[in-house]
Enzyme design. Sequence first.
Site: not given
Length: 153
Positions: A8, A11, A13-15, A122
């Site tokens: 993401c 690096n 939150c999402r990943s 996001d």
Amino acid sequence: MTKVLMVCLGNICRSPLAEGILRSKVFSHKTFIDSAGTGGYHIGAKPDKRSISVASVHGIDITNQQARKFIVKDFDNFDLIYVMDQSNYRDVIELARNEEDKAKVSLILNEVFPGEDLDVPDPYYGGEFGFKNVYNMLDEACDVISKKINSNE
């Protein structure tokens, strides 16, 4: 060994969530899973506390992860590179040296919705619900990815 990288922007939150979720679903010791960010904003930082919290609710511990930047060498080190959105996809593809590198990269939600090129949003725009929503999307995608990995090992 199958090596999978989740990517993401920052690096944090999402990943990290995707990395943690996939690790919880893959049962082979012959699989390595990591995450990275296309931007260098948070190098060395821990995941966002809301990502840690939503992962923890599902029994997944991502507290020991540290943000790092995606680098060209990742094309050599990983077999599968899953990106969270179109922006990340463009950033990673720009670093690709050849068609072999490009073939390793795909949008993670294409695992659930093939060819639709959907983005994992996001989570910061959705408040607490945003992180839960992102978790659910990544969980569904990681179900598909893990079934492929588990059946190949």
